[in-house]
Motif scaffolding. Sequence first.
Motif, PDB file in Angstrom:
ATOM      1  N   SER A   7       0.833  -1.195   0.000  1.00 15.07           N
ATOM      2  CA  SER A   7       0.000   0.000   0.000  1.00 15.07           C
ATOM      3  C   SER A   7       0.866   1.241   0.000  1.00 15.07           C
ATOM      4  O   SER A   7       2.034   1.204   0.393  1.00 15.07           O
ATOM      5  N   ASP A   8       0.286   2.345  -0.441  1.00 19.63           N
ATOM      6  CA  ASP A   8       0.986   3.627  -0.478  1.00 19.63           C
ATOM      7  C   ASP A   8       1.115   4.150   0.951  1.00 19.63           C
ATOM      8  O   ASP A   8       0.126   4.410   1.622  1.00 19.63           O
ATOM      9  N   HIS A   9       2.369   4.296   1.433  1.00 17.40           N
ATOM     10  CA  HIS A   9       2.612   4.766   2.801  1.00 17.40           C
ATOM     11  C   HIS A   9       2.774   6.274   2.864  1.00 17.40           C
ATOM     12  O   HIS A   9       3.092   6.803   3.920  1.00 17.40           O
ATOM     13  N   SER A  10       2.645   6.968   1.738  1.00 16.49           N
ATOM     14  CA  SER A  10       3.067   8.366   1.677  1.00 16.49           C
ATOM     15  C   SER A  10       2.331   9.262   2.662  1.00 16.49           C
ATOM     16  O   SER A  10       2.825  10.309   3.034  1.00 16.49           O
ATOM     17  N   HIS A  11       1.116   8.847   3.095  1.00 14.59           N
ATOM     18  CA  HIS A  11       0.367   9.681   4.031  1.00 14.59           C
ATOM     19  C   HIS A  11       0.557   9.202   5.474  1.00 14.59           C
ATOM     20  O   HIS A  11       0.002   9.791   6.391  1.00 14.59           O
ATOM     21  N   GLU A  12       1.304   8.139   5.669  1.00 17.33           N
ATOM     22  CA  GLU A  12       1.451   7.567   6.997  1.00 17.33           C
ATOM     23  C   GLU A  12       2.795   7.910   7.628  1.00 17.33           C
ATOM     24  O   GLU A  12       2.946   7.791   8.835  1.00 17.33           O
ATOM     25  N   THR A  13       3.755   8.319   6.838  1.00 10.42           N
ATOM     26  CA  THR A  13       5.087   8.582   7.365  1.00 10.42           C
ATOM     27  C   THR A  13       5.584   9.941   6.878  1.00 10.42           C
ATOM     28  O   THR A  13       4.979  10.585   6.033  1.00 10.42           O
ATOM     29  N   GLN A  14       6.726  10.340   7.431  1.00 12.57           N
ATOM     30  CA  GLN A  14       7.381  11.571   7.006  1.00 12.57           C
ATOM     31  C   GLN A  14       8.050  11.397   5.644  1.00 12.57           C
ATOM     32  O   GLN A  14       8.510  12.365   5.049  1.00 12.57           O
ATOM     33  N   GLY A  15       8.138  10.169   5.192  1.00 10.44           N
ATOM     34  CA  GLY A  15       8.876   9.848   3.979  1.00 10.44           C
ATOM     35  C   GLY A  15       9.947   8.830   4.304  1.00 10.44           C
ATOM     36  O   GLY A  15       9.991   8.271   5.400  1.00 10.44           O
ATOM     37  N   LEU A  16      10.814   8.594   3.341  1.00 10.83           N
ATOM     38  CA  LEU A  16      11.884   7.628   3.531  1.00 10.83           C
ATOM     39  C   LEU A  16      13.171   8.329   3.950  1.00 10.83           C
ATOM     40  O   LEU A  16      13.485   9.418   3.453  1.00 10.83           O
ATOM     41  N   ALA A  17      13.890   7.715   4.863  1.00 11.14           N
ATOM     42  CA  ALA A  17      15.227   8.164   5.244  1.00 11.14           C
ATOM     43  C   ALA A  17      16.201   7.021   4.987  1.00 11.14           C
ATOM     44  O   ALA A  17      15.903   5.865   5.288  1.00 11.14           O
ATOM     45  N   VAL A  18      17.358   7.341   4.426  1.00  7.76           N
ATOM     46  CA  VAL A  18      18.409   6.351   4.192  1.00  7.76           C
ATOM     47  C   VAL A  18      19.628   6.762   5.007  1.00  7.76           C
ATOM     48  O   VAL A  18      20.078   7.912   4.924  1.00  7.76           O
ATOM     49  N   VAL A  19      20.140   5.827   5.797  1.00  5.55           N
ATOM     50  CA  VAL A  19      21.349   6.075   6.586  1.00  5.55           C
ATOM     51  C   VAL A  19      22.434   5.125   6.106  1.00  5.55           C
ATOM     52  O   VAL A  19      22.295   3.902   6.218  1.00  5.55           O
ATOM     53  N   ILE A  20      23.504   5.680   5.565  1.00  8.39           N
ATOM     54  CA  ILE A  20      24.636   4.868   5.120  1.00  8.39           C
ATOM     55  C   ILE A  20      25.662   4.863   6.238  1.00  8.39           C
ATOM     56  O   ILE A  20      26.076   5.911   6.734  1.00  8.39           O
ATOM     57  N   GLY A  21      26.033   3.665   6.655  1.00  7.32           N
ATOM     58  CA  GLY A  21      26.806   3.511   7.890  1.00  7.32           C
ATOM     59  C   GLY A  21      25.864   3.352   9.067  1.00  7.32           C
ATOM     60  O   GLY A  21      26.208   3.641  10.212  1.00  7.32           O
ATOM     61  N   GLY A  22      24.658   2.858   8.786  1.00  4.81           N
ATOM     62  CA  GLY A  22      23.612   2.777   9.804  1.00  4.81           C
ATOM     63  C   GLY A  22      23.798   1.693  10.838  1.00  4.81           C
ATOM     64  O   GLY A  22      23.014   1.618  11.785  1.00  4.81           O
ATOM     65  N   THR A  23      24.821   0.855  10.690  1.00  4.39           N
ATOM     66  CA  THR A  23      25.075  -0.172  11.704  1.00  4.39           C
ATOM     67  C   THR A  23      26.178   0.254  12.672  1.00  4.39           C
ATOM     68  O   THR A  23      26.465  -0.458  13.629  1.00  4.39           O
ATOM     69  N   GLY A  24      26.796   1.410  12.429  1.00  8.15           N
ATOM     70  CA  GLY A  24      27.829   1.915  13.342  1.00  8.15           C
ATOM     71  C   GLY A  24      27.210   2.563  14.563  1.00  8.15           C
ATOM     72  O   GLY A  24      25.983   2.644  14.701  1.00  8.15           O
ATOM     73  N   GLY A  25      28.051   3.057  15.462  1.00 11.07           N
ATOM     74  CA  GLY A  25      27.569   3.633  16.709  1.00 11.07           C
ATOM     75  C   GLY A  25      26.621   4.795  16.504  1.00 11.07           C
ATOM     76  O   GLY A  25      25.458   4.767  16.932  1.00 11.07           O
ATOM     77  N   ILE A  26      27.087   5.828  15.831  1.00  8.68           N
ATOM     78  CA  ILE A  26      26.234   6.989  15.620  1.00  8.68           C
ATOM     79  C   ILE A  26      25.195   6.719  14.538  1.00  8.68           C
ATOM     80  O   ILE A  26      24.071   7.229  14.595  1.00  8.68           O
ATOM     81  N   GLY A  27      25.541   5.870  13.565  1.00 13.62           N
ATOM     82  CA  GLY A  27      24.588   5.528  12.511  1.00 13.62           C
ATOM     83  C   GLY A  27      23.357   4.833  13.065  1.00 13.62           C
ATOM     84  O   GLY A  27      22.223   5.166  12.703  1.00 13.62           O
ATOM     85  N   ALA A  28      23.559   3.869  13.954  1.00 13.09           N
ATOM     86  CA  ALA A  28      22.435   3.148  14.557  1.00 13.09           C
ATOM     87  C   ALA A  28      21.571   4.091  15.386  1.00 13.09           C
ATOM     88  O   ALA A  28      20.340   3.975  15.401  1.00 13.09           O
ATOM     89  N   ALA A  29      22.206   5.043  16.068  1.00 11.89           N
ATOM     90  CA  ALA A  29      21.452   6.026  16.848  1.00 11.89           C
ATOM     91  C   ALA A  29      20.646   6.940  15.933  1.00 11.89           C
ATOM     92  O   ALA A  29      19.514   7.322  16.255  1.00 11.89           O
TER      93      ALA A  29
END
Length: 248
Positions: A7-29
Motif C-alpha cells: 500500500s501507499d505509505h506516503s500519508h502515513e510517514t514523514q517519507g523515507l530516510a536512508v542512513v549509510i553507515g547505519g550499523t555503526g555507533g552513531i549511525g544506529a542512533a
Amino acid sequence: MTLAPQSDHSHETQGLAVVIGGTGGIGAALVAGLKAQGFEVLSLGRRTQPALDYTDEPTVAACAQHVADHLARTGLPLRRLIVATGFLHGDTVSGQRAEPERSWQHLNADALQHNFLINAVGPALVMRHFLPLLPKQGRSVAAFLSARVGSIGDNALGGWYAYRASKAALNQLVHTSAIELARRNKEALCVALHPGTVDTGLSQPFAKTGLQVRPAMEAASDLLAVIDALPAGSSGQFFDHKGLSIPW
C-alpha cells in the motif's frame, strides 16, 4: 518470485530516510532517531543486505537501485539521506594499521589512501548514485558527517594529516554537490555536519585526552535537530551539532 503489492505509505510517514553507515555507533542512533520522528528508514553498510562497500563501486550502485525500487514500490519520497561513515584509525584495505599522524614523519601512502577512500571517495560515490533519488520538489536534506578537524581555518594544532585532509576533501565535495543539487530542486539541502566527539569505536582511543565525549543517542538527537532546523539558503554549508557554522 513476485513481490506482493504494498500500500501507499506516503500519508502515513514523514517519507523515507536512508542512513549509510547505519550499523555503526552513531549511525544506529540516527536510525533510531529517524524512526522516532516518523520516517521509514533503510540502513545500508558493509554488514547489511544488500551490502554497500566503498571499495566496490558496483555495490554502491546496487544499493542505490535497491532504494530506487523501494521508492517506486511504496510511493514514498526520499526526504533524508545521511552518510555516517568515517575512518580515523584501524586496518586499511591492504591490512596495514593506520593511526592519526602526530608529525609529517608518520605520513605514508597506504594510510592516506584509506582515509581518502572512506572519508571522501566513498561519500562521493554516494553523491553520484543517491543524490539523483532525492525528490525534485519539496524539502529534502542530504547530510554528510564530517569533522571540525577537517576545517582548514580552524586548524591551530596540526597533526592528523590524513583525517584532516580527507574530511576537508569531503567538505569541498559537499559544497560542490549542493550547487548542482540546487539546479534540480531549490528546496533540497546538502550539508556537512560535525557531530562532536561521540562515544564510539572511532573516538574511544582519544577520549582519555580530555575531549568531551557524548553518547551516540545524544549526538544523533542533536544532529537531527540541526537537520530539521536548517534554514533555506544553508545548503552547501558546514555546521556543528549545535547548528553553528564552522569555517572552511
